[in-house]
Design a protein around this motif. Structure first.
Motif, PDB file in Angstrom:
ATOM      1  N   GLU A   1      16.878   6.415  -5.202  1.00  0.00           N
ATOM      2  CA  GLU A   1      16.494   7.811  -5.038  1.00  0.00           C
ATOM      3  C   GLU A   1      14.991   8.021  -5.006  1.00  0.00           C
ATOM      4  OE1 GLU A   1      18.060   7.534  -9.379  1.00  0.00           O
ATOM      5  OE2 GLU A   1      18.234   6.434  -7.497  1.00  0.00           O
ATOM      6  N   VAL A   2      14.204   6.995  -5.390  1.00  0.00           N
ATOM      7  CA  VAL A   2      12.746   7.120  -5.344  1.00  0.00           C
ATOM      8  C   VAL A   2      12.147   6.224  -4.250  1.00  0.00           C
ATOM      9  CG1 VAL A   2      12.497   7.791  -7.753  1.00  0.00           C
ATOM     10  CG2 VAL A   2      12.493   5.350  -7.160  1.00  0.00           C
ATOM     11  N   GLY A   3      12.994   5.764  -3.323  1.00  0.00           N
ATOM     12  CA  GLY A   3      12.519   4.919  -2.246  1.00  0.00           C
ATOM     13  C   GLY A   3      12.971   3.482  -2.424  1.00  0.00           C
ATOM     14  N   LEU A   4      12.357   2.580  -1.656  1.00  0.00           N
ATOM     15  CA  LEU A   4      12.744   1.176  -1.706  1.00  0.00           C
ATOM     16  C   LEU A   4      12.264   0.523  -2.997  1.00  0.00           C
ATOM     17  CD1 LEU A   4      12.014   0.026   1.955  1.00  0.00           C
ATOM     18  CD2 LEU A   4      14.236   0.470   0.914  1.00  0.00           C
TER      19      LEU A   4
ATOM     20  N   LEU B   1       4.492  -8.420 -15.342  1.00  0.00           N
ATOM     21  CA  LEU B   1       5.862  -8.387 -14.844  1.00  0.00           C
ATOM     22  C   LEU B   1       6.430  -6.973 -14.830  1.00  0.00           C
ATOM     23  CD1 LEU B   1       8.079 -10.317 -13.821  1.00  0.00           C
ATOM     24  CD2 LEU B   1       8.918 -10.460 -16.177  1.00  0.00           C
ATOM     25  N   VAL B   2       5.957  -6.122 -15.739  1.00  0.00           N
ATOM     26  CA  VAL B   2       6.383  -4.713 -15.748  1.00  0.00           C
ATOM     27  C   VAL B   2       6.079  -4.069 -14.396  1.00  0.00           C
ATOM     28  CG1 VAL B   2       5.977  -2.455 -16.795  1.00  0.00           C
ATOM     29  CG2 VAL B   2       6.118  -4.472 -18.249  1.00  0.00           C
ATOM     30  N   TYR B   3       4.977  -4.460 -13.781  1.00  0.00           N
ATOM     31  CA  TYR B   3       4.616  -3.946 -12.453  1.00  0.00           C
ATOM     32  C   TYR B   3       5.326  -4.725 -11.353  1.00  0.00           C
ATOM     33  CZ  TYR B   3       0.882  -1.372 -14.775  1.00  0.00           C
ATOM     34  OH  TYR B   3       0.180  -0.513 -15.589  1.00  0.00           O
ATOM     35  N   TRP B   4       5.343  -6.047 -11.475  1.00  0.00           N
ATOM     36  CA  TRP B   4       5.901  -6.887 -10.417  1.00  0.00           C
ATOM     37  C   TRP B   4       7.348  -6.552 -10.102  1.00  0.00           C
ATOM     38  CZ3 TRP B   4       3.854 -12.316 -12.359  1.00  0.00           C
ATOM     39  CH2 TRP B   4       2.449 -12.321 -12.248  1.00  0.00           C
ATOM     40  N   VAL B   5       8.171  -6.296 -11.122  1.00  0.00           N
ATOM     41  CA  VAL B   5       9.584  -6.020 -10.846  1.00  0.00           C
ATOM     42  C   VAL B   5       9.773  -4.729 -10.067  1.00  0.00           C
ATOM     43  CG1 VAL B   5      10.450  -7.335 -12.816  1.00  0.00           C
ATOM     44  CG2 VAL B   5       9.969  -4.891 -13.098  1.00  0.00           C
ATOM     45  N   ARG B   6       8.773  -3.843 -10.105  1.00  0.00           N
ATOM     46  CA  ARG B   6       8.838  -2.592  -9.329  1.00  0.00           C
ATOM     47  C   ARG B   6       8.226  -2.737  -7.939  1.00  0.00           C
ATOM     48  NH1 ARG B   6       5.765   1.555 -12.852  1.00  0.00           N
ATOM     49  NH2 ARG B   6       4.890  -0.294 -13.850  1.00  0.00           N
ATOM     50  N   GLY B   7       7.744  -3.934  -7.629  1.00  0.00           N
ATOM     51  CA  GLY B   7       7.119  -4.149  -6.327  1.00  0.00           C
ATOM     52  C   GLY B   7       5.654  -3.800  -6.306  1.00  0.00           C
ATOM     53  N   LEU B   8       5.014  -3.747  -7.477  1.00  0.00           N
ATOM     54  CA  LEU B   8       3.610  -3.370  -7.600  1.00  0.00           C
ATOM     55  C   LEU B   8       2.775  -4.534  -8.114  1.00  0.00           C
ATOM     56  CD1 LEU B   8       4.168   0.021  -9.455  1.00  0.00           C
ATOM     57  CD2 LEU B   8       3.537  -0.224  -7.049  1.00  0.00           C
TER      58      LEU B   8
ATOM     59  N   SER C   1       0.812  -1.212   0.000  1.00  0.00           N
ATOM     60  CA  SER C   1       0.000   0.000   0.000  1.00  0.00           C
ATOM     61  C   SER C   1       0.851   1.271   0.000  1.00  0.00           C
ATOM     62  CB  SER C   1      -0.940   0.013   1.207  1.00  0.00           C
ATOM     63  OG  SER C   1      -0.204  -0.038   2.419  1.00  0.00           O
ATOM     64  N   ASP C   2       2.127   1.151   0.379  1.00  0.00           N
ATOM     65  CA  ASP C   2       3.012   2.317   0.401  1.00  0.00           C
ATOM     66  C   ASP C   2       3.653   2.599  -0.950  1.00  0.00           C
ATOM     67  OD1 ASP C   2       2.494   2.633   3.066  1.00  0.00           O
ATOM     68  OD2 ASP C   2       4.361   1.706   3.754  1.00  0.00           O
ATOM     69  N   ARG C   3       3.332   1.806  -1.977  1.00  0.00           N
ATOM     70  CA  ARG C   3       4.075   1.872  -3.222  1.00  0.00           C
ATOM     71  C   ARG C   3       3.289   2.495  -4.373  1.00  0.00           C
ATOM     72  NH1 ARG C   3       8.551  -0.392  -2.726  1.00  0.00           N
ATOM     73  NH2 ARG C   3       8.918  -0.624  -4.955  1.00  0.00           N
ATOM     74  N   SER C   4       2.130   3.089  -4.083  1.00  0.00           N
ATOM     75  CA  SER C   4       1.272   3.607  -5.144  1.00  0.00           C
ATOM     76  C   SER C   4       1.958   4.701  -5.960  1.00  0.00           C
ATOM     77  CB  SER C   4      -0.036   4.137  -4.556  1.00  0.00           C
ATOM     78  OG  SER C   4       0.217   5.148  -3.583  1.00  0.00           O
ATOM     79  N   ALA C   5       2.850   5.478  -5.350  1.00  0.00           N
ATOM     80  CA  ALA C   5       3.535   6.548  -6.081  1.00  0.00           C
ATOM     81  C   ALA C   5       4.406   5.997  -7.197  1.00  0.00           C
ATOM     82  CB  ALA C   5       4.384   7.381  -5.123  1.00  0.00           C
TER      83      ALA C   5
END
Length: 200
Positions: free
Chosen positions: A172-175, A135-142, A42-46
């Motif tokens: 630089e954009v977080g975890l 996978l485009v989303y999954w690799v970013r943690g989304l 839920s913290d990764r929407s940005a």
């Protein structure tokens, strides 16, 4: 099949060279790896708006009757991306270009376009299937925003896949993910991202 080629080129000498290169690169990579307790979906929407990025890393694929590993790079620019997977010392390999609704796969001899949902053709070409669009989303943690999911302690379940984030790293954009494990009934896929480059 791509996996068979990688397997055939990964003899004892190749494994020793790869191990040495991984040890050397590990000593030069500036990564702060965090415990998975820091991962909260839920913290990764940005990061959904993060459209321009690339990374270098490694991939391991474990199937019922086969397994292989290699290096991997991924560069994403908006809706288009390029994934490159290669074996020891850059031998063999495949390049996957992501476009709207389809994939272009170059195995070094042929370039063929497939629907990004054409599971049978992708299995025939790569030896396994993973939904590249998700996978485009999954690799970013989304999680893929267009598909229902169930959140878990270390990730989520989506489209029959268990997506787990075993370690995160600071950028630089977080975890961002460092170790990603993808599992379904037929495939176990491990991704290790050595370095994220954020271009946005």
């Amino acid at each position: 099949m791509f996996g068979e080629y990688l397997k055939s080129t990964s003899g004892h000498v190749g494994r020793v060279i790869i191990l040495c290169s991984l040890i050397q690169s590990a000593g030069c990579t500036l990564i702060t790896v965090k415990d998975t307790t820091d991962y909260v979906l839920s913290d990764r929407s940005a990061l959904e708006k993060l459209n321009y990025w690339d990374f270098e890393g490694r991939i391991a694929v474990i199937l019922k009757d086969d397994s292989w590993s290699g290096s991997m790079s991924w560069a994403q620019s908006g809706e288009q991306g390029v994934i490159k997977i290669s074996g020891p010392l850059g031998q063999g390999g495949v390049e996957i270009k992501i476009k709207e609704g389809y994939l272009s796969i170059n195995d070094g001899e042929n370039v063929i376009d497939y629907s990004d949902q054409d599971e049978a053709s992708l299995v025939n070409e790569l030896g396994f299937y993973v939904p590249i669009r998700s996978l485009v989303y999954w690799v970013r943690g989304l999680a893929d925003p267009d598909i229902d999911y169930i959140e878990t302690d270390q990730g989520f379940m989506q489209s029959g896949w268990q997506v787990l984030f075993k370690a995160m790293q600071r950028t630089e954009v977080g975890l961002m993910p460092h170790k990603v494990y993808l599992t379904n009934q037929a495939v176990r896929l491990k991704l290790i991202v050595d370095q994220w480059v954020i271009n946005e």
